[in-house]
Write an enzyme that holds these catalytic residues in place. Structure first.
Site, PDB file in Angstrom:
ATOM      1  N   GLU A  34       0.845  -1.200   0.000  1.00 14.21           N
ATOM      2  CA  GLU A  34       0.000   0.000   0.000  1.00 14.21           C
ATOM      3  C   GLU A  34       0.871   1.238   0.000  1.00 14.21           C
ATOM      4  O   GLU A  34       1.572   1.512   0.972  1.00 14.21           O
ATOM      5  CB  GLU A  34      -0.920  -0.006   1.216  1.00 14.21           C
ATOM      6  CG  GLU A  34      -1.731   1.271   1.407  1.00 14.21           C
ATOM      7  CD  GLU A  34      -2.539   1.650   0.174  1.00 14.21           C
ATOM      8  OE1 GLU A  34      -2.219   2.706  -0.421  1.00 14.21           O
ATOM      9  OE2 GLU A  34      -3.470   0.903  -0.191  1.00 14.21           O
ATOM     10  N   GLY A  40      -7.329   2.853   3.026  1.00 16.98           N
ATOM     11  CA  GLY A  40      -7.895   3.037   1.710  1.00 16.98           C
ATOM     12  C   GLY A  40      -8.763   4.274   1.565  1.00 16.98           C
ATOM     13  O   GLY A  40      -8.701   5.221   2.355  1.00 16.98           O
ATOM     14  N   GLY A 176     -21.126  17.309 -12.037  1.00 17.84           N
ATOM     15  CA  GLY A 176     -21.654  16.000 -11.702  1.00 17.84           C
ATOM     16  C   GLY A 176     -22.769  16.097 -10.686  1.00 17.84           C
ATOM     17  O   GLY A 176     -22.825  17.047  -9.898  1.00 17.84           O
ATOM     18  N   GLY A 177     -23.658  15.104 -10.701  1.00 18.43           N
ATOM     19  CA  GLY A 177     -24.792  15.102  -9.783  1.00 18.43           C
ATOM     20  C   GLY A 177     -25.010  13.777  -9.108  1.00 18.43           C
ATOM     21  O   GLY A 177     -26.125  13.475  -8.668  1.00 18.43           O
ATOM     22  N   TYR A 179     -23.730  10.732  -6.088  1.00 15.07           N
ATOM     23  CA  TYR A 179     -23.777  10.793  -4.627  1.00 15.07           C
ATOM     24  C   TYR A 179     -22.632  11.619  -4.038  1.00 15.07           C
ATOM     25  O   TYR A 179     -22.817  12.332  -3.045  1.00 15.07           O
ATOM     26  CB  TYR A 179     -23.828   9.392  -4.018  1.00 15.07           C
ATOM     27  CG  TYR A 179     -22.549   8.585  -4.102  1.00 15.07           C
ATOM     28  CD1 TYR A 179     -21.650   8.577  -3.048  1.00 15.07           C
ATOM     29  CD2 TYR A 179     -22.264   7.801  -5.218  1.00 15.07           C
ATOM     30  CE1 TYR A 179     -20.483   7.833  -3.108  1.00 15.07           C
ATOM     31  CE2 TYR A 179     -21.104   7.057  -5.284  1.00 15.07           C
ATOM     32  CZ  TYR A 179     -20.218   7.070  -4.229  1.00 15.07           C
ATOM     33  OH  TYR A 179     -19.066   6.337  -4.298  1.00 15.07           O
ATOM     34  N   ILE A 180     -21.438  11.569  -4.641  1.00 17.10           N
ATOM     35  CA  ILE A 180     -20.332  12.383  -4.129  1.00 17.10           C
ATOM     36  C   ILE A 180     -20.644  13.855  -4.339  1.00 17.10           C
ATOM     37  O   ILE A 180     -20.437  14.685  -3.448  1.00 17.10           O
ATOM     38  CB  ILE A 180     -19.014  11.994  -4.820  1.00 17.10           C
ATOM     39  CG1 ILE A 180     -18.615  10.557  -4.450  1.00 17.10           C
ATOM     40  CG2 ILE A 180     -17.893  12.955  -4.437  1.00 17.10           C
ATOM     41  CD1 ILE A 180     -17.403  10.042  -5.199  1.00 17.10           C
ATOM     42  N   GLU A 199     -25.228  18.987 -14.002  1.00 18.89           N
ATOM     43  CA  GLU A 199     -25.393  17.540 -14.187  1.00 18.89           C
ATOM     44  C   GLU A 199     -25.984  17.262 -15.566  1.00 18.89           C
ATOM     45  O   GLU A 199     -26.928  17.930 -16.000  1.00 18.89           O
ATOM     46  CB  GLU A 199     -26.305  16.983 -13.093  1.00 18.89           C
ATOM     47  CG  GLU A 199     -26.930  15.638 -13.356  1.00 18.89           C
ATOM     48  CD  GLU A 199     -25.925  14.512 -13.552  1.00 18.89           C
ATOM     49  OE1 GLU A 199     -26.230  13.591 -14.314  1.00 18.89           O
ATOM     50  OE2 GLU A 199     -24.828  14.557 -12.942  1.00 18.89           O
ATOM     51  N   ALA A 264     -16.688  15.859  -9.903  1.00 15.46           N
ATOM     52  CA  ALA A 264     -17.298  14.745  -9.175  1.00 15.46           C
ATOM     53  C   ALA A 264     -18.106  13.924 -10.164  1.00 15.46           C
ATOM     54  O   ALA A 264     -19.334  13.889 -10.122  1.00 15.46           O
ATOM     55  CB  ALA A 264     -18.170  15.263  -8.036  1.00 15.46           C
ATOM     56  N   HIS A 439     -44.131   2.941  18.785  1.00 20.40           N
ATOM     57  CA  HIS A 439     -44.687   4.271  18.546  1.00 20.40           C
ATOM     58  C   HIS A 439     -44.099   5.222  19.578  1.00 20.40           C
ATOM     59  O   HIS A 439     -43.922   4.838  20.733  1.00 20.40           O
ATOM     60  CB  HIS A 439     -46.220   4.215  18.682  1.00 20.40           C
ATOM     61  CG  HIS A 439     -46.897   5.519  18.410  1.00 20.40           C
ATOM     62  ND1 HIS A 439     -47.168   5.963  17.132  1.00 20.40           N
ATOM     63  CD2 HIS A 439     -47.343   6.479  19.255  1.00 20.40           C
ATOM     64  CE1 HIS A 439     -47.765   7.132  17.209  1.00 20.40           C
ATOM     65  NE2 HIS A 439     -47.889   7.476  18.485  1.00 20.40           N
TER      66      HIS A 439
END
Length: 455
Positions: A34, A40, A176-177, A179-180, A199, A264, A439
């Site tokens: 690594e 990671g 971008g649209g 989840y990130i 997006e 993104a 409830h």
């Protein structure tokens, strides 16, 4: 010890570090490769840091909205640098402690460098050929940076860069649209940044159930600038920052400006860095390592897991795969993975969560289905929390089989797991609807959605 240098060699210190630890504990001579901090993407560049920052964003939002509950609170601002430094210190310390522990672990050798295959189960380390009886490829993924005109000439941000900014940008254009993009859009908007999202699809998070995607798109558009249906074509530097050019399918070009620009647009596997051809390891047309149900690759005694394998790019799927990799590689079992009922969650405000098929997927497959739906605002706890938006949606076969469940709203990521367990164990709509739900918890919204399915 065999004739090879190691019994087990693991490439990647994300979820793969647990495979290496288990192999060493079993007395197998193990190498863990690594080049970056252990842990990671999730620990260092993804889930962990983003969720810590989002907690600050949520706290700021709660203070701003305290007046709705007749609480006199004043929002003075957020110490952005302190939020990031606390996150960095905590997570960096975990990664460093992990590395220190592994360096002292018997049968485990940690290689802090990059590697590539030279032959079947032979890799290059320190300029030398190193062999192993068994190899696990867990090399992860990285942000996609597409060939957009002018992008390489500007100082753009990736998700990793954005997470570690010490100052709040005055304005930010997010390309971008997914989840990130929407998580970081929520964070920076709450911190006081003027956010613009561009997006190419008709909604944000377009892979979600359409009703959920439309709901989030509307909520986001009420908070900051959102341009859907526009493909970014160029980026250029301006006096005050950057200009992003985007074109719709029809109509005039859109130009938006920000002091920072964030790319993104998804993630790609790190398979292209490993010279996999030399080992006979095949990848699909997107670059993900091809594996069977035992996580075996096309090369003998080589397994792959996590993002690089592309079965599901989630930390929880990687953790699940890790348990099976340990069983198959370390314990000599033959344990197949079962990725059915794989949940996911998006930590915007409100949260999004889903499992199973979307309504659009069922329609495309010409599958008969029924819909049950319940709004947060119709529940006692939803009213107590003054939750104006949010719902749970259940998709079921006419015989009561649960085909999918989707939620947008407060703590949707937690509420969804009742549906996940039901799908995983074969429980039916009637089973969930008939269970007694305390409830006045928000779980009553889940119950109401299942009870709403018109069986």
């Amino acid at each position: 010890m065999t004739d090879s240098d190691f019994d087990v060699l693991v490439i990647g210190g994300g979820t793969g570090n647990n495979v290496a630890a288990a192999a060493a504990e079993a007395g197998l001579e193990t190498a863990l490769v690594e080049p970056g901090p252990l842990g990671g993407t999730c620990l260092n560049r993804g889930c962990n840091p983003s969720k810590m920052l989002i907690q600050a964003a949520n706290a700021a939002t709660h203070v701003r909205e305290a007046g709705r509950f007749h609480v006199d609170a004043t929002f003075e601002g957020v110490d952005h640098a302190a939020v990031v430094e606390e996150m960095d210190d905590l997570l960096g310390g975990i990664a460093e402690e992990m590395a220190a522990r592994y360096r002292e672990t018997e049968h485990l050798t940690l290689f802090d460098e990059r590697t590539r295959f030279l032959d079947e189960r032979t890799v290059e380390l320190g300029g030398e050929a190193v062999t192993a009886e068994r190899v696990v490829v867990a090399a992860g993924s990285r942000p996609v940076v597409p060939p957009i005109d002018g992008l390489e000439e500007v100082d753009y941000l990736t998700s990793q860069d954005a997470l570690y900014l010490r100052e709040t940008p005055e304005s930010l254009v997010i390309m971008g649209g997914g989840y990130i993009a929407v998580e970081l859009g929520h964070f920076f908007d709450a911190m006081g940044t003027d956010v613009t999202v561009v997006e190419m699809n008709d909604t944000l998070v377009h892979r979600e159930d359409g009703e959920v995607a439309e709901a989030l798109t509307g909520i986001a558009a009420d908070r900051h600038e959102v341009h859907t249906g526009h493909r970014v074509t160029a980026v250029a530097e301006t006096d005050g920052g950057y200009a992003v050019h985007a074109e719709p399918e029809t109509g005039e070009e859109l130009v938006v400006e920000g002091s920072e620009v964030l790319v993104a647009l998804g993630r790609r596997p790190n398979s292209d860095t490993l010279d996999l051809d030399a080992a006979g390891i095949e990848v699909d047309d997107r670059g993900f390592v091809e594996t069977n149900e035992y996580l075996e690759t096309t090369a003998e005694n080589v397994w792959a897991q996590g993002d690089v394998a592309g079965n599901a790019l989630f930390k929880h799927s990687g953790d699940y795969e890790t348990r099976h990799t340990i069983a198959n590689v370390v314990d000599d079992e033959r344990r197949a993975i079962d990725l059915s009922a794989m949940p996911h969650a998006i930590f915007t405000e409100p949260q999004i969560a889903g499992v199973g098929a979307t309504e659009e997927e069922l329609e495309a497959d010409d599958t008969a289905y029924l819909v049950g739906r319940a709004d947060y605002s119709d529940s006692a706890m939803g009213r107590a929390k003054k939750l104006d938006h949010g719902f749970v949606k259940v998709l079921a076969a006419p015989n009561g089989e649960i085909l999918g469940a989707h939620a947008i709203g407060y703590e949707a990521s937690t509420l969804l797991h009742e549906a996940v367990l039901a799908m995983r164990t074969g429980a039916t709509v009637e089973d969930v609807a008939g269970a007694i739900h305390a409830h006045p918890t928000l779980s009553k919204v889940v119950e109401a959605a299942f009870r709403d399915v018109p069986l």
